[in-house]
Enzyme design. Structure first.
Site, PDB file in Angstrom:
ATOM      1  N   HIS A 177       0.835  -1.205   0.000  1.00  0.00           N
ATOM      2  CA  HIS A 177       0.000   0.000   0.000  1.00  0.00           C
ATOM      3  C   HIS A 177       0.871   1.256   0.000  1.00  0.00           C
ATOM      4  O   HIS A 177       0.996   1.958   1.008  1.00  0.00           O
ATOM      5  CB  HIS A 177      -0.950  -0.002   1.207  1.00  0.00           C
ATOM      6  CG  HIS A 177      -2.098  -0.948   1.024  1.00  0.00           C
ATOM      7  ND1 HIS A 177      -2.788  -1.505   2.071  1.00  0.00           N
ATOM      8  CD2 HIS A 177      -2.682  -1.420  -0.102  1.00  0.00           C
ATOM      9  CE1 HIS A 177      -3.741  -2.292   1.597  1.00  0.00           C
ATOM     10  NE2 HIS A 177      -3.692  -2.262   0.283  1.00  0.00           N
ATOM     11  N   HIS A 189      -0.352  -8.590   1.120  1.00  0.00           N
ATOM     12  CA  HIS A 189      -1.489  -8.673   2.040  1.00  0.00           C
ATOM     13  C   HIS A 189      -2.223 -10.005   1.982  1.00  0.00           C
ATOM     14  O   HIS A 189      -3.101 -10.255   2.789  1.00  0.00           O
ATOM     15  CB  HIS A 189      -2.483  -7.546   1.736  1.00  0.00           C
ATOM     16  CG  HIS A 189      -1.844  -6.207   1.740  1.00  0.00           C
ATOM     17  ND1 HIS A 189      -1.563  -5.513   0.594  1.00  0.00           N
ATOM     18  CD2 HIS A 189      -1.401  -5.449   2.762  1.00  0.00           C
ATOM     19  CE1 HIS A 189      -0.973  -4.379   0.911  1.00  0.00           C
ATOM     20  NE2 HIS A 189      -0.855  -4.313   2.210  1.00  0.00           N
ATOM     21  N   HIS A 192     -10.201  -4.073   4.186  1.00  0.00           N
ATOM     22  CA  HIS A 192      -8.740  -4.104   3.976  1.00  0.00           C
ATOM     23  C   HIS A 192      -8.376  -5.430   3.312  1.00  0.00           C
ATOM     24  O   HIS A 192      -8.915  -6.490   3.662  1.00  0.00           O
ATOM     25  CB  HIS A 192      -8.028  -3.952   5.321  1.00  0.00           C
ATOM     26  CG  HIS A 192      -6.538  -3.781   5.184  1.00  0.00           C
ATOM     27  ND1 HIS A 192      -5.693  -4.835   4.945  1.00  0.00           N
ATOM     28  CD2 HIS A 192      -5.755  -2.678   5.227  1.00  0.00           C
ATOM     29  CE1 HIS A 192      -4.448  -4.394   4.858  1.00  0.00           C
ATOM     30  NE2 HIS A 192      -4.464  -3.078   5.023  1.00  0.00           N
ATOM     31  N   GLU A 243      -5.966  -7.468   3.568  1.00  0.00           N
ATOM     32  CA  GLU A 243      -5.555  -8.556   4.469  1.00  0.00           C
ATOM     33  C   GLU A 243      -6.765  -9.179   5.164  1.00  0.00           C
ATOM     34  O   GLU A 243      -6.865 -10.402   5.298  1.00  0.00           O
ATOM     35  CB  GLU A 243      -4.567  -8.014   5.511  1.00  0.00           C
ATOM     36  CG  GLU A 243      -4.077  -9.093   6.462  1.00  0.00           C
ATOM     37  CD  GLU A 243      -3.275  -8.533   7.620  1.00  0.00           C
ATOM     38  OE1 GLU A 243      -2.473  -7.602   7.407  1.00  0.00           O
ATOM     39  OE2 GLU A 243      -3.454  -9.025   8.742  1.00  0.00           O
ATOM     40  N   CYS A 298       2.108  -7.425  13.811  1.00  0.00           N
ATOM     41  CA  CYS A 298       3.450  -7.913  13.481  1.00  0.00           C
ATOM     42  C   CYS A 298       4.540  -7.064  14.146  1.00  0.00           C
ATOM     43  O   CYS A 298       4.301  -5.943  14.601  1.00  0.00           O
ATOM     44  CB  CYS A 298       3.638  -7.948  11.969  1.00  0.00           C
ATOM     45  SG  CYS A 298       3.916  -6.323  11.259  1.00  0.00           S
ATOM     46  N   SER A 310      -2.412   3.074   3.586  1.00  0.00           N
ATOM     47  CA  SER A 310      -1.526   2.195   4.349  1.00  0.00           C
ATOM     48  C   SER A 310      -1.972   2.194   5.810  1.00  0.00           C
ATOM     49  O   SER A 310      -1.840   3.193   6.512  1.00  0.00           O
ATOM     50  CB  SER A 310      -0.083   2.699   4.241  1.00  0.00           C
ATOM     51  OG  SER A 310       0.698   2.149   5.272  1.00  0.00           O
ATOM     52  N   ASN A 319      -0.809   0.681   8.526  1.00  0.00           N
ATOM     53  CA  ASN A 319       0.180   0.896   9.600  1.00  0.00           C
ATOM     54  C   ASN A 319       0.703   2.330   9.602  1.00  0.00           C
ATOM     55  O   ASN A 319       1.026   2.874  10.654  1.00  0.00           O
ATOM     56  CB  ASN A 319       1.294  -0.154   9.528  1.00  0.00           C
ATOM     57  CG  ASN A 319       2.301   0.137   8.461  1.00  0.00           C
ATOM     58  OD1 ASN A 319       3.267   0.844   8.707  1.00  0.00           O
ATOM     59  ND2 ASN A 319       2.085  -0.368   7.254  1.00  0.00           N
TER      60      ASN A 319
HETATM   61  S1  SF4 Z   1       3.640  -4.869   7.986  1.00  0.00           S
HETATM   62 FE1  SF4 Z   1       4.061  -6.806   9.048  1.00  0.00          FE
HETATM   63  S2  SF4 Z   1       2.538  -8.246   8.269  1.00  0.00           S
HETATM   64 FE2  SF4 Z   1       2.573  -6.493   6.850  1.00  0.00          FE
HETATM   65  S3  SF4 Z   1       4.043  -7.077   5.277  1.00  0.00           S
HETATM   66 FE3  SF4 Z   1       5.208  -5.985   6.834  1.00  0.00          FE
HETATM   67  S4  SF4 Z   1       6.001  -7.596   8.228  1.00  0.00           S
HETATM   68 FE4  SF4 Z   1       4.351  -8.479   6.990  1.00  0.00          FE
END
Ligand code: SF4
Length: 304
Positions: A41, A74, A124, A126, A194, A222, A224
């Protein structure tokens, strides 16, 4: 102005693997090469691959029979794998192993008769992939309020899973509420968030108190990256999520002495450096790096 470069930041092991897999696949098979959903992303990364002849698709019917198709970091639901087999596509699986782990947990819990409460963001990529592994067993929730209301057939047979890129703090509150409602609920030791997501959030939590502003390099889609900007704001610091230097508004920096830079797990370091270069040039900013934790995780490339 003082710039603090938070570390670790930027690419995680899963993103590195997915990008290297796509680069290797282009070298091995040429283009057009098809990728199911965005490889990661990040707008810059996706545009860069598009220029090289990669075609990002959301519908397998758009891939000519027999062509190469790469699954993004994902992951995908099993139905997509079935469709790809039916269309005789030659698939390359760049799903992050930490996402695959959540898929496996979903399958195992479902086989053992659990209702699975998945904490994640609706729609999402994932989450869609994980839900596809056990659609009848999974209930998706997003908030503490959802945790208060979710209904299950047997409160003594409940498990939880989480998306890998959630806010650690928000997930903990939701899990706490689930434990209150379902004292016998089972899950992985903490959650499935993660290492990369946790580390990047930890750096923001530790460095935000020193900052007048936190800049997060990452794209709006994104998960995260968005969580990093939200976390900085929760710490009481002004924060902006930016794709790159073109998104920087120089008026933001009036009266600001210390700016912390971080980057989501799908954001290239080159973009961070371009942003830092701009602030050095305009504000004669000094730069220091603060490495909170070393990351040594690497994932093997998939078969091409
Ligand atoms: S953020 Fe974490 S789960 Fe996603 S691709 Fe990266 S290591 Fe893998």
């Amino acid at each position: 102005m003082r710039i603090i470069l938070a570390g670790p930041r930027g690419f995680c092991a899963g993103v590195n693997m997915a990008i290297e897999a796509l680069e290797s696949a282009i070298r091995a098979h040429g283009t057009p090469l098809y990728v199911y959903h965005e490889i990661v992303h990040n707008k810059w990364v996706v545009d860069w691959f598009r220029k090289q002849g990669v075609v990002f698709i959301d519908d397998l019917a758009k891939v000519p029979e027999g062509e190469h198709l790469l699954y993004s970091a994902h992951g995908v639901p099993p139905e997509v794998r079935r469709q790809a087999t039916a269309r005789h596509l030659r698939t390359i699986d760049a799903t992050c192993p930490l996402v695959t782990k959540v898929h496996r947990e979903a399958i195992q819990f479902a086989q053992q008769g659990f209702t699975i409460i998945l904490i994640g963001h609706a729609g999402h990529d994932e989450v869609v992939g994980t839900m596809g592994e056990a659609p009848r067993a999974i209930r998706l929730i997003q908030t503490v309020a959802d945790a208060e209301q979710v209904e299950v057939p047997d409160p003594a047979k409940v498990a939880y899973l989480t998306q890998t890129t959630l806010s650690v703090d928000d997930a903990a509150k939701i899990i706490e509420q689930l434990r209150r409602r379902f004292p016998k609920i089972v899950g992985t030791a903490k959650n499935d968030i993660c290492y990369a997501t946790q580390n990047r959030q930890e750096t923001v939590r530790l460095l935000a108190p020193e900052a007048d502003m936190v800049l997060v390099v990452g794209s709006q889609n994104s998960s995260n990256s968005r969580r990093l900007a939200e976390l900085a704001r929760t710490c009481g610091v002004q924060a902006h999520l930016i794709d790159g230097p073109n998104d920087i508004d120089l008026t933001w920096f009036s009266g600001k002495e210390t700016v912390v830079f971080t980057a989501g797990a799908s954001a290239p370091e080159s973009l961070v450096q371009e942003c830092v270069g701009l602030l050095r040039e305009r504000f004669n900013a000094s730069v220091e790096t603060r490495m909170i934790r070393e990351e040594k995780m690497r994932f093997a490339l998939p078969e091409l």
